[in-house]
Design a protein around this motif. Structure first.
Motif, PDB file in Angstrom:
ATOM      1  N   ASP A  27       0.797  -1.225   0.000  1.00 48.96           N
ATOM      2  CA  ASP A  27       0.000   0.000   0.000  1.00 48.96           C
ATOM      3  C   ASP A  27       0.832   1.279   0.000  1.00 48.96           C
ATOM      4  N   TRP A  28       2.077   1.222   0.432  1.00 53.49           N
ATOM      5  CA  TRP A  28       2.939   2.409   0.442  1.00 53.49           C
ATOM      6  C   TRP A  28       3.571   2.684  -0.924  1.00 53.49           C
ATOM      7  N   CYS A  29       3.458   1.738  -1.847  1.00 49.63           N
ATOM      8  CA  CYS A  29       4.171   1.776  -3.132  1.00 49.63           C
ATOM      9  C   CYS A  29       3.439   2.661  -4.154  1.00 49.63           C
ATOM     10  N   PRO A  30       4.069   3.753  -4.617  1.00 51.65           N
ATOM     11  CA  PRO A  30       3.396   4.629  -5.591  1.00 51.65           C
ATOM     12  C   PRO A  30       3.107   3.934  -6.923  1.00 51.65           C
ATOM     13  N   ASP A  31       3.989   3.041  -7.360  1.00 52.64           N
ATOM     14  CA  ASP A  31       3.737   2.336  -8.620  1.00 52.64           C
ATOM     15  C   ASP A  31       2.594   1.340  -8.484  1.00 52.64           C
ATOM     16  N   CYS A  32       2.392   0.815  -7.277  1.00 51.20           N
ATOM     17  CA  CYS A  32       1.238  -0.059  -7.033  1.00 51.20           C
ATOM     18  C   CYS A  32      -0.048   0.760  -7.104  1.00 51.20           C
ATOM     19  N   HIS A  33      -0.020   1.971  -6.525  1.00 55.60           N
ATOM     20  CA  HIS A  33      -1.201   2.844  -6.581  1.00 55.60           C
ATOM     21  C   HIS A  33      -1.522   3.236  -8.020  1.00 55.60           C
ATOM     22  N   PHE A  34      -0.524   3.267  -8.874  1.00 60.59           N
ATOM     23  CA  PHE A  34      -0.736   3.573 -10.287  1.00 60.59           C
ATOM     24  C   PHE A  34      -1.546   2.467 -10.968  1.00 60.59           C
ATOM     25  N   ILE A  35      -1.283   1.194 -10.615  1.00 61.44           N
ATOM     26  CA  ILE A  35      -1.948   0.064 -11.283  1.00 61.44           C
ATOM     27  C   ILE A  35      -3.256  -0.341 -10.583  1.00 61.44           C
ATOM     28  N   TYR A  36      -3.401  -0.029  -9.292  1.00 62.02           N
ATOM     29  CA  TYR A  36      -4.618  -0.434  -8.564  1.00 62.02           C
ATOM     30  C   TYR A  36      -5.915  -0.077  -9.283  1.00 62.02           C
ATOM     31  N   PRO A  37      -6.091   1.149  -9.787  1.00 62.73           N
ATOM     32  CA  PRO A  37      -7.384   1.507 -10.391  1.00 62.73           C
ATOM     33  C   PRO A  37      -7.758   0.671 -11.612  1.00 62.73           C
ATOM     34  N   VAL A  38      -6.784   0.135 -12.343  1.00 67.94           N
ATOM     35  CA  VAL A  38      -7.108  -0.641 -13.546  1.00 67.94           C
ATOM     36  C   VAL A  38      -7.092  -2.154 -13.304  1.00 67.94           C
ATOM     37  N   MET A  39      -6.773  -2.575 -12.097  1.00 66.81           N
ATOM     38  CA  MET A  39      -6.769  -4.020 -11.839  1.00 66.81           C
ATOM     39  C   MET A  39      -8.132  -4.673 -12.084  1.00 66.81           C
ATOM     40  N   PRO A  40      -9.266  -4.041 -11.718  1.00 66.35           N
ATOM     41  CA  PRO A  40     -10.556  -4.664 -12.052  1.00 66.35           C
ATOM     42  C   PRO A  40     -10.743  -4.865 -13.557  1.00 66.35           C
ATOM     43  N   GLU A  41     -10.248  -3.929 -14.364  1.00 66.69           N
ATOM     44  CA  GLU A  41     -10.333  -4.069 -15.819  1.00 66.69           C
ATOM     45  C   GLU A  41      -9.430  -5.204 -16.299  1.00 66.69           C
ATOM     46  N   ILE A  42      -8.226  -5.287 -15.748  1.00 71.73           N
ATOM     47  CA  ILE A  42      -7.310  -6.367 -16.122  1.00 71.73           C
ATOM     48  C   ILE A  42      -7.931  -7.715 -15.776  1.00 71.73           C
ATOM     49  N   GLU A  43      -8.528  -7.807 -14.597  1.00 74.39           N
ATOM     50  CA  GLU A  43      -9.208  -9.055 -14.206  1.00 74.39           C
ATOM     51  C   GLU A  43     -10.335  -9.392 -15.173  1.00 74.39           C
ATOM     52  N   ALA A  44     -11.157  -8.417 -15.528  1.00 73.67           N
ATOM     53  CA  ALA A  44     -12.294  -8.646 -16.421  1.00 73.67           C
ATOM     54  C   ALA A  44     -11.835  -9.074 -17.808  1.00 73.67           C
ATOM     55  N   GLU A  45     -10.687  -8.554 -18.243  1.00 77.85           N
ATOM     56  CA  GLU A  45     -10.173  -8.874 -19.572  1.00 77.85           C
ATOM     57  C   GLU A  45      -9.393 -10.191 -19.600  1.00 77.85           C
ATOM     58  N   ASN A  46      -9.200 -10.808 -18.444  1.00 79.85           N
ATOM     59  CA  ASN A  46      -8.488 -12.091 -18.335  1.00 79.85           C
ATOM     60  C   ASN A  46      -9.296 -13.045 -17.468  1.00 79.85           C
ATOM     61  N   PRO A  47     -10.494 -13.429 -17.935  1.00 79.56           N
ATOM     62  CA  PRO A  47     -11.392 -14.244 -17.111  1.00 79.56           C
ATOM     63  C   PRO A  47     -10.879 -15.657 -16.833  1.00 79.56           C
ATOM     64  N   ASP A  48      -9.853 -16.104 -17.565  1.00 82.58           N
ATOM     65  CA  ASP A  48      -9.296 -17.431 -17.339  1.00 82.58           C
ATOM     66  C   ASP A  48      -8.305 -17.440 -16.171  1.00 82.58           C
ATOM     67  N   CYS A  49      -8.093 -16.286 -15.553  1.00 81.23           N
ATOM     68  CA  CYS A  49      -7.132 -16.164 -14.454  1.00 81.23           C
ATOM     69  C   CYS A  49      -7.849 -15.815 -13.148  1.00 81.23           C
ATOM     70  N   THR A  50      -7.319 -16.340 -12.058  1.00 81.43           N
ATOM     71  CA  THR A  50      -7.752 -15.957 -10.721  1.00 81.43           C
ATOM     72  C   THR A  50      -6.655 -15.073 -10.139  1.00 81.43           C
ATOM     73  N   PHE A  51      -6.997 -13.856  -9.782  1.00 80.15           N
ATOM     74  CA  PHE A  51      -6.019 -12.899  -9.295  1.00 80.15           C
ATOM     75  C   PHE A  51      -5.958 -12.932  -7.771  1.00 80.15           C
ATOM     76  N   ILE A  52      -4.736 -12.977  -7.264  1.00 74.66           N
ATOM     77  CA  ILE A  52      -4.495 -13.022  -5.823  1.00 74.66           C
ATOM     78  C   ILE A  52      -3.534 -11.885  -5.486  1.00 74.66           C
ATOM     79  N   ARG A  53      -4.002 -10.951  -4.700  1.00 77.79           N
ATOM     80  CA  ARG A  53      -3.139  -9.823  -4.300  1.00 77.79           C
ATOM     81  C   ARG A  53      -2.411 -10.199  -3.014  1.00 77.79           C
ATOM     82  N   ILE A  54      -1.091 -10.182  -3.088  1.00 77.36           N
ATOM     83  CA  ILE A  54      -0.258 -10.564  -1.946  1.00 77.36           C
ATOM     84  C   ILE A  54       0.524  -9.334  -1.490  1.00 77.36           C
ATOM     85  N   ASP A  55       0.308  -8.963  -0.250  1.00 79.76           N
ATOM     86  CA  ASP A  55       1.041  -7.848   0.327  1.00 79.76           C
ATOM     87  C   ASP A  55       2.496  -8.278   0.506  1.00 79.76           C
TER      88      ASP A  55
END
Length: 104
Positions: A27-55
């Protein structure tokens, strides 16, 4: 996106046969905050994958074992075997992540 709370939960997830995208972030990572908003879109565009966010900080031993030192990073596992990784210290874009996943 699945957000595990323990190593036991991660181990259980890794036993699944489907394609898992391990998304290492913090959560402290600025580059992570850059990608967070589009992760739902990435997930939707890759329905064959299960996404697991690991801190990365909470699960540092796992990150070290997988040589994850830069975040955000992505490791793809299928049937318990690593099949691809997008691991570096650079900021990632939606297009870059989707291209990586499409190339697997």
């Amino acid at each position: 996106m699945i957000i595990p709370k323990s190593y036991v939960e991660i181990a259980d997830l890794l036993e699944r046969e489907d394609r898992l995208v391990l998304f290492f972030a913090a959560d402290w990572c600025p580059d992570c905050h850059f990608i967070y908003p589009v992760m739902p879109e990435i997930e939707a565009e890759n329905p064959d994958c299960t996404f697991i966010r690991i801190d990365r900080d909470e699960f540092m031993a796992m990150a070290e074992q997988l040589n994850i030192f830069g975040i955000p990073s992505f490791v793809v596992v299928e049937n318990g075997k690593e099949i691809g990784r997008l691991v570096n210290r650079l900021r990632k874009t939606k297009e870059e992540v989707n291209s990586f996943l499409a190339g697997l």
